[in-house]
Each structure stands twice: as C-alpha cells, then as structure tokens.
Design a protein around this motif. Structure first.
Motif, short mmCIF file in Angstrom:
data_model
loop_
_atom_site.label_atom_id
_atom_site.label_comp_id
_atom_site.label_asym_id
_atom_site.label_seq_id
_atom_site.Cartn_x
_atom_site.Cartn_y
_atom_site.Cartn_z
N SER A 92 -9.63 -3.66 2.12
CA SER A 92 -10.91 -3.60 2.84
C SER A 92 -11.04 -4.76 3.81
O SER A 92 -11.53 -4.60 4.93
N LEU A 93 -10.60 -5.95 3.39
CA LEU A 93 -10.64 -7.09 4.30
C LEU A 93 -9.73 -6.88 5.49
O LEU A 93 -10.05 -7.25 6.62
N THR A 94 -8.59 -6.27 5.20
CA THR A 94 -7.62 -6.03 6.28
C THR A 94 -8.17 -5.03 7.29
O THR A 94 -8.13 -5.25 8.50
N LEU A 95 -8.68 -3.92 6.80
CA LEU A 95 -9.18 -2.89 7.69
C LEU A 95 -10.41 -3.36 8.46
O LEU A 95 -10.67 -2.91 9.57
N GLY A 105 11.30 -4.90 -0.78
CA GLY A 105 10.08 -5.10 -0.01
C GLY A 105 10.10 -4.31 1.27
O GLY A 105 11.16 -3.88 1.74
N ARG A 106 8.91 -4.11 1.84
CA ARG A 106 8.81 -3.31 3.07
C ARG A 106 7.60 -3.75 3.87
O ARG A 106 6.57 -4.12 3.31
N ASP A 107 7.75 -3.74 5.18
CA ASP A 107 6.63 -3.97 6.08
C ASP A 107 5.96 -2.63 6.35
O ASP A 107 6.53 -1.76 7.02
N LEU A 108 4.75 -2.46 5.81
CA LEU A 108 4.03 -1.21 6.04
C LEU A 108 3.50 -1.14 7.46
O LEU A 108 3.29 -0.05 8.01
N SER A 109 3.24 -2.30 8.04
CA SER A 109 2.81 -2.41 9.43
C SER A 109 3.06 -3.85 9.85
O SER A 109 3.59 -4.64 9.09
N ASP A 110 2.64 -4.18 11.08
CA ASP A 110 2.79 -5.57 11.52
C ASP A 110 1.88 -6.50 10.74
O ASP A 110 2.06 -7.71 10.78
N ARG A 111 0.92 -5.93 10.00
CA ARG A 111 -0.06 -6.77 9.32
C ARG A 111 -0.01 -6.65 7.80
O ARG A 111 -0.71 -7.37 7.11
N ILE A 112 0.79 -5.76 7.28
CA ILE A 112 0.84 -5.56 5.83
C ILE A 112 2.29 -5.53 5.36
O ILE A 112 3.11 -4.76 5.87
N LYS A 113 2.60 -6.38 4.38
CA LYS A 113 3.93 -6.41 3.76
C LYS A 113 3.76 -6.32 2.26
O LYS A 113 2.89 -6.97 1.68
N VAL A 114 4.59 -5.51 1.64
CA VAL A 114 4.54 -5.37 0.18
C VAL A 114 5.94 -5.63 -0.38
O VAL A 114 6.94 -5.46 0.31
N GLY A 115 5.98 -6.03 -1.65
CA GLY A 115 7.26 -6.28 -2.28
C GLY A 115 7.13 -6.34 -3.78
O GLY A 115 6.02 -6.43 -4.33
N ALA A 116 8.24 -6.27 -4.46
CA ALA A 116 8.27 -6.35 -5.92
C ALA A 116 9.62 -6.90 -6.35
O ALA A 116 10.62 -6.74 -5.64
N ASP A 117 9.63 -7.57 -7.49
CA ASP A 117 10.89 -7.99 -8.08
C ASP A 117 10.79 -7.90 -9.58
O ASP A 117 9.69 -7.98 -10.16
N ALA A 118 11.93 -7.72 -10.22
CA ALA A 118 11.98 -7.56 -11.67
C ALA A 118 13.24 -8.23 -12.20
O ALA A 118 14.31 -8.14 -11.60
#
Length: 855
Positions: free
Chosen positions: A23-26, A342-355
């Motif tokens: 919500s903050l991002t949008l 990890g992946r850049d969903l857009s120029d403003r959002i990046k997501v990632g995970a590790d295990a």
C-alpha cells in the motif's frame, strides 16, 4: 494460545506487513527513474572493463589506460546504474572520478598504491552494525572476506571462527572435553559449533544468517553454525560491541552475520581430502555450487557433504594414559543444502528468498577412568532456516524492506551407559524454533547544512518455541514466548566532510534505541549512542556507549523443580536435623544486563591506501548473570558465601509449597521426612547472581606491497582481554581470563600472503598466551602455545577449456605438529586428559588437498 493460533498470528503479521508495504508503494508519488544499463562484462582488467561499460551504456569515459590495465576487476552481469557500475569497477583500482556530466566521465589517478584487491563477489557495503543503507557503523566491525577464508586452509566455518583472536573456542564446540566442571557452558551435547566472542558464553553472541536471527540449539541459548556450507559463504561480518539497541536480545558481546552468496553467476565444484599425520580424523568434503544471474533475477543452489572420522585417545601419544576408546574428536557426518532466489518484479519492487537445510550425525565414546562406566551417545540434528524478503523503493531516497521466516533445529540423542554389570539406555529430544516478521523503513528525515539526517525505523514480531522430551516424560516441557518490538536509528552529520579543515574533516553522531516486550518477563529498552570523527581523510576515531541484555533460556526458566532431602550434616551443618535442597528452573528470573563502551581508531593514509591500522578499547559491565549459586553442595550450610541462598528454620507453609511444586522429590538417605526436623532449605535454582567486568583491546594491521608482478600482503590481529567475575554478591572478584578453560589474556593471529600469476602462498602464526591451572594447589602455570599454518594454491590460467577455472590447494594446519601444553588438574577426574581443550587442540598436524573447478 495454541500452536495453530500462534501460526495464524505469525502468518497474519507477515501478510499484514507485506500489505502495508504494498500500500505504501502504490501510494508513493512518482519520481524520475535513474537510468539502469543491462551490462555483461567479464572479469578482466579495469581498462577493458571500462571500455566495455562505455560501449554498453553509451557513456563516454576518459581514463589513464596504463593505471587501469594493472588492476583486475570482477564480472558485472545484470542491471546497474552508472554510479553502481563505476563504484564496483573503481573499487579495485587507484582511480577516482575527476569530473562527470550526463554523458561523460573523466577519471584520474588518486594515489600511488593500488588498493587491496577484493574477490569478485566481495564488492559490498558492510551492513552489520547499522540498519541505515550505506551507513557507517560507529561500532568496530571486522569483515572476513572470501579470500581470507580460502587462505586459512580450513574446511568448516566453525574452524574459521574459532581461529579469530576475538573469539573463544570454548563452549559447545568440537573437541571440548572435561571443561564443564570449571565453566558449565563448556559442554557440547550435540556436536555443535558456536561463536563465543570474548568468552562470555555462546549465548551472549547473536548469530545472524543473511541478516536474520538463527534459532538456538540444544539446551543452551546459542546458535549452531556447523551446517553453514563454507563454499556458500561470501563473507562474515563480526561486530565486537553490544548491539541490543539494533538487534535485540543476546547481542551482549557482539553480533556475527554470515552472509551467503546469492546473485552468483557460474558454478564451482570442489573436493577436499585430508587427515592428521598422527592418525585418525580423516576428512572428506564434497561441494557443488551453481548460480545463475539474469538481468532481473537470480537463483543459486549449493550442496555440501562432509564426513570426518574420530580421533581416539589411543591415536595420540599425548593421551596414552587415557582410556584408548575415548573420542577426543567425535566422528561427524554432515549434509547441507543452501538455496537462494530473487526477482525484480518492477523497477521499484524486488523479492527474494533463501533456505538452508543441514543435518549432522555424530556419536561419541567417553570413558573417564579405566574402571568407570562407558558412555556412548548417538546424535542426529537436522535444522532448517527459511527467510523471505521484499524491498520497495518508495521514492529515490526512501526504501522499505519486509522480511519474514522461520528457523528451527531438532536434536535427538540416544545415550547408553555400560558398566561391568549393568547397561542403561535413554533417549532425549530437544526442539528449538524461531518465527519472525519485520518491516524496516529507511531514508533521510530532513536536511541540515552539514547534510541529511539518515534514519531507519522498524517493528516486528518474533516467537520462540522450545520442547524438551516427549509428552508424558518426567522432564517434558514445551514453553514458548512471544516478542513484539520496535526500533529506531539516526545518523546525524554534525560536520560535513571537507579536506579544507585540518583536524575536522567530518563528524557524525549515531543514535539508536529498541523496545522489546516479552510475553514471559516483560519489556526491555536498549539505547545506544556513537560517534565517528574524522580529523582527516586518513584517520577515523570512533566510539560507542550502549546497553544490552540477554533473555534467560527456556531451560533456566522452565526446567522441572527438584527437591532433595538430606541429613543436615551432609550439607555441612553440625547441629543435627534434616535439610532440604532445591534445584531446577526459576520463573522469577530477569534478563542479564550489560553496559558497554568502545573507543577506537582506523588509520588508512590517503597516499598509501594499501595500509590499514586499527585499534579498539572495549569495556563491558555484565550484571545479573544467571548461575546456580551454590557451587559446593557439601558446604551449602557451612560456607558463609552461600548465606544469601539459605533459609533457616523454614516454615511449614514454605516446605509444603516446595514439596507440591517439585516434579521429583529425592529422599537421598531413605529418611522419614519430618517437617519439624528441617533446620534449613538451600536454594540452588537458577538465579540472577553473578557479575562480570570485561575490558581489553583489539588491534589489527593490514598492508599490501607490490614487488614487480608479485603482491605481498601482511596481516595481524590480536586481542588482549581481562574478565573479572563475582560469582555471588558475598564473594570477592576473581579473574577468569588467563585461567584454565577460560579465555587467555592474549590471543593473536598473523601472517603473510604472496601472490604471483596463478600462485598464492600463505603462512600464518597462531599464539595463545599462557594460563594458570587453578585446579592445582598451588596454582601451576600452563605454557603458551604457538602454532603455524600454511596454504599453497595454484590457479590455472591457461586457455585450455579443461584447466580453465581449476584451483589446487594444499594446506597444513599445525604445520610443526605441536602438542598442546600440559595441564594436570583435569586428569584427576578424566584419566590421561592433560590439556585445556578450550584453548588448545590435540589434533596435531593436519594435511589437506583441495581440488576445485569453477565455470
């Protein structure tokens, strides 16, 4: 609250934090995008890398070719801004930006000396010690990079950490035997490896994996690091200062952050075979690492398997008087799998995970005396740590990071005790788990004439679960605690950087505070302040003051209550009658607390960037430490130092309460319990009673020399340490440091590395100062111990596809096969065991051959 509802709460918090971030991002205002370029530049000299960058980005770059051609830089593959790409390339050169505009960059030579090279995947900003992006921690932070790990000759991350002068090898660590009678934390029930900064106990050092808290292991509140695969480690950040204001509980002595590789493009396979020249301890380790970095995504997997055979007392002439079957080093089999994506969903959002998943299987044969019982243990310890994160660029200056995850370990042990006539067996089970969710917002809050005040604010939730035994067992317990917290950090530029003010180049203040609310013992607030003063561009003077705390362990709080009935004479009372003696947990305990400060300096001459000198003075006042206060049962009632923990003429109501609360009531002499005959109660439950005063200094030296086409690096680290302890308030202080099974007063490690072409030779000297064997009367001095390590590496640089990327390494630890110095007090209870296993090793010379290939 049930387990199901707890998990629902944890999920709700995680989703809620994520929804807030979205919500903050949008809702964030639009902003001008900084151009990013898709780069694919191989690892090559800086001149070619700058030419490739200019061609791929369309930016014109002017630079002195010869100065750039002499430096090797890492590969760049992915999307970068111009600033990011140039920072990564120039970090390896003697060049700096002279001027630039929208389409042109001009570079010049900044110094006479080329900076120390950095391994390609090492170009990072140190983050441990601050939540602020690109902030400068005021606490001392030491980084162990990939090159140092490879030059050490070690195959396990635990060995790397135990070699550090700032760290004590005691606690739950391999090879620690016969030491828990002097220091209860020197007990390794699960063949774990832990970090023990300053020797304050492994529970006083917070361990992070990629910035996230690892769960505790076994009964003791310390994280096991043995499952972290060495090939996946990019660097280790060691903060040697109290840091509860930033990271919460347990960060009393410091914080260690193991940063694993993520966006690695390529692969690496390695085989290591090694063994000791005196026999036993044969080791084989196999590792496979494969990563792929795309323009907007990355994925990596590392699988590692290790197997090490036992070293028996009969394998060493040094322990020839011990029972031959006793394991000095337990056999250990370990499998680890690390996955990151990890992946850049857009120029403003990046997501990632590790295990990270690991399992260690170990066993141990232990026999204290030739006629005593044989203790055999078989242990299985699987563990799992999973974390996810999402990064949001809310504006060009503000960012939000949301993280969540779970970390857990299981310890199953099968114990067998065999005597000449009987055999008994038992099974124990311990489970630890940490669940967490956190959101951190960072950026400038407002501007001063001296610059922007940078800030980081965050909040989170954590739940710790613990289980000992199985339902229905006599010692079964399954407590949990929930922690909600909020924190804030500011970095205030008091004086902006300027080389035109001799003696006052810059001054920055840092302020931090953290509030934590525990469901079982209340709230804690931890403040911290620090400064970073630069009299010139060559010198940094820094200092900190802060408060930290350590939460009592579940075992210390919730251990079952045990009540013993003795003849009062057994406890040292001569007036007849009976006495009660208690043992177990204490639900009324409070956290251990510390107040610490540091003062240090870092010197890097502007005209000699290859030299770095660093020194830090530290002081820790550690109070309310948890102990069992009565150290001698047979003098419980006669020794005046235990008077605060004895109640004379206990009332019937008190005795009735103790009996009803006890899980087990032991009648040790088959007495007829008569409450009116009980003259005293000795309380030996865990309690906050001990205080420690710790002070000392860390010094560090690094320098690189260029001699023709060869590079020589010198390095030295040393720690001087004193620990004074007052075990109970009525006892005088005694010095622990420099005594058997405690940290030495001086520990140092230094060496030299020579590189030319594909060759690299490293020699290292390790020194542990002498100790006092306080178990002997009169006290006997234990000699100092100095050993040497050596590593020879050759990297094939030919054009042959088969040999390209091949690396051969031969390493020797304890090169001259030095036995540990003699220490005799332990042999009184452990036949033939004549050394301090926490400061010295009986392994002897170890030789290892490593063959690896990268692509």
């Amino acid at each position: 609250m049930s387990v199901s509802s707890n998990r629902k709460l944890f999920t709700s918090v995680s989703l809620g934090a994520f929804a807030l971030a979205v919500s903050l991002t949008l809702g964030a205002p639009a902003f001008a995008e900084v151009p990013r370029y898709a780069l694919d530049i191989p690892s090559e000299n800086a001149a070619k890398a700058l030419q490739a960058f200019a061609h791929q980005s369309g930016v014109q770059i002017m630079f002195p070719y010869e100065a750039a051609a002499s430096a090797q830089v890492p590969a760049l593959k992915g999307q970068y801004t111009r600033e990011e790409a140039l920072k990564l390339i120039l970090a390896h050169t003697a060049l700096e930006i002279a001027s630039q505009d929208e389409k042109t960059v001009s570079l010049r030579v900044a110094t006479k000396n080329v900076p120390d090279p950095v391994v390609p995947d090492e170009v990072v900003v140190v983050i441990t010690g601050s939540h602020i992006r690109n902030g400068h921690p005021t606490s001392p932070v030491r980084t162990i990079n990939r090159a140092e790990i490879e030059q050490s000759g070690y195959s396990q991350i635990g060995d790397v950490m135990r070699a550090l002068p700032e760290n004590f090898a005691g606690g739950p660590n391999p090879g620690v035997l016969g030491a828990n009678n002097v220091n209860p934390s020197n007990f390794n029930a699960t063949s774990a490896s832990t970090v023990n900064i300053r020797g304050l106990g492994p529970d006083a050092t917070l361990v992070l994996l990629n910035g996230h808290r690892l769960n505790n292991d076994s009964l003791y509140q310390s994280a096991d690091i043995s499952g972290i695969p060495l090939a996946a480690v990019q660097r280790v950040e060691v903060l040697t200062d109290g840091a509860s204001a930033l990271y919460g509980a347990d960060a009393v002595a410091g914080v260690v952050n193991f940063v694993l590789r993520k966006d690695y493009d390529g692969g690496e396979a390695s085989v290591r075979l090694g063994g000791t020249t005196q026999g036993g301890g044969f080791e084989q380790t196999y590792s496979l690492l494969q990563g792929k970095a795309w323009r907007d995504a990355y994925a990596l997997i590392n699988v590692e398997y290790s197997n090490q055979t036992a070293i028996k007392a009969g394998d060493r002439a040094f322990t020839r008087e011990a029972v031959p079957v006793t394991d000095l080093i337990s056999p250990l089999e370990r499998t680890s799998v690390f996955v990151a994506a990890g992946r850049d969903l857009s120029d403003r959002i990046k997501v990632g995970a590790d295990a990270l998943f690991s399992q260690r299987d170990a066993s141990q044969d232990l026999k204290y005396t030739p006629t005593g019982a044989l203790y055999y243990s078989a242990r299985t310890s699987p563990s799992l740590s999973v974390s996810t994160h999402a990064d949001f660029a809310l504006s060009p200056l503000w960012s939000l990071r949301v993280t969540g995850g779970v970390s857990q370990s299981h310890n199953s042990t099968r114990d067998t005790v065999a005597t000449a006539t009987t055999t008994s067996r038992s099974i124990s089970y311990i489970f630890n788990e940490t669940q967490y969710a956190e959101a951190t917002l960072s950026g400038p809050v407002f501007s001063l004439p001296s610059g922007d005040i940078q800030a980081a604010f965050g909040a989170g939730y954590r739940k710790d679960n613990f289980q000992l035994g199985h339902p229905g067992g006599s010692s079964y317990m399954a407590p949990s605690r929930e922690i909600g917290y909020a924190f804030g950090e500011l970095q205030v530029p008091v004086v902006s950087p300027s080389a035109d003010r001799p003696g006052l180049n810059s001054l920055t203040l840092s302020l931090a505070s953290r509030y934590e609310d525990y469901s079982d013992f209340g709230a804690q607030t931890s403040p911290k302040v620090g400064f970073r003063y630069e009299p010139s561009r060559s010198l940094v003077i820094r200092g900190t003051w802060g408060k930290s705390f350590k939460a009592p362990t579940f075992y210390q709080v919730y251990q079952p209550q045990y009540l013993y009935l003795y003849p009062a004479s057994v406890l040292g009372y001569t007036g007849g009658g009976q006495a009660l003696y208690t043992n177990g947990g204490n639900v009324d305990m409070k956290p251990e607390r510390s107040e610490s400060w540091t003062l240090g300096a870092d010197y890097i001459p502007t005209n000699l960037r290859s030299l770095k000198l660093s020194a830090t003075w530290f002081n820790i006042d550690y109070t309310d430490r948890v102990v069992r206060p009565i150290t001698s049962t047979v003098t419980s009632l006669s020794n005046p130092t235990f008077a605060p923990f004895v109640t004379w003429s206990p009332s019937l109501a008190l005795q009735s309460e103790l009996v009803s609360r006890a899980t087990t009531f032991y009648n040790t002499r088959n007495l007829v319990y008569n409450p009116s005959s009980v003259v005293a109660v000795a309380f030996n439950n865990f309690t906050n009673a001990t205080a420690q005063a710790i002070e000392g200094a860390d010094v560090s030296y690094r320098q690189t020399f260029e001699r023709g086409d060869a590079r020589i690096k010198l390095f030295l680290n040393a720690t001087w340490l004193t620990i004074d302890q007052k075990t109970v308030p009525t006892l005088p202080s005694v010095q622990l440091s420099g005594t058997i099974f405690n940290p030495s007063e001086l520990k140092a490690r230094g060496g030299i590395n020579w590189e030319r072409g594909g060759w690299s030779v490293t020699g290292i000297v390790n020194h542990v100062d002498g100790l006092d064997d306080t178990g002997m009367t009169p006290v006997v001095r234990i000699a100092s111990w100095t050993t040497a390590d050596a590593t020879l590496v050759y990297r094939f640089e030919g054009r042959s596809p088969f040999l390209k990327g091949v690396r051969v390494s031969l390493s020797a630890t304890n090169l001259f096969d030095r036995d540990p110095p003699k220490a005799f007090s332990t042999a009184r209870t452990f036949t033939g065991f004549n050394y301090d296993s926490t400061n010295h090793s009986v392994i002897g010379r170890t030789l290892a051959l490593t063959l690896s290939k990268s692509w």
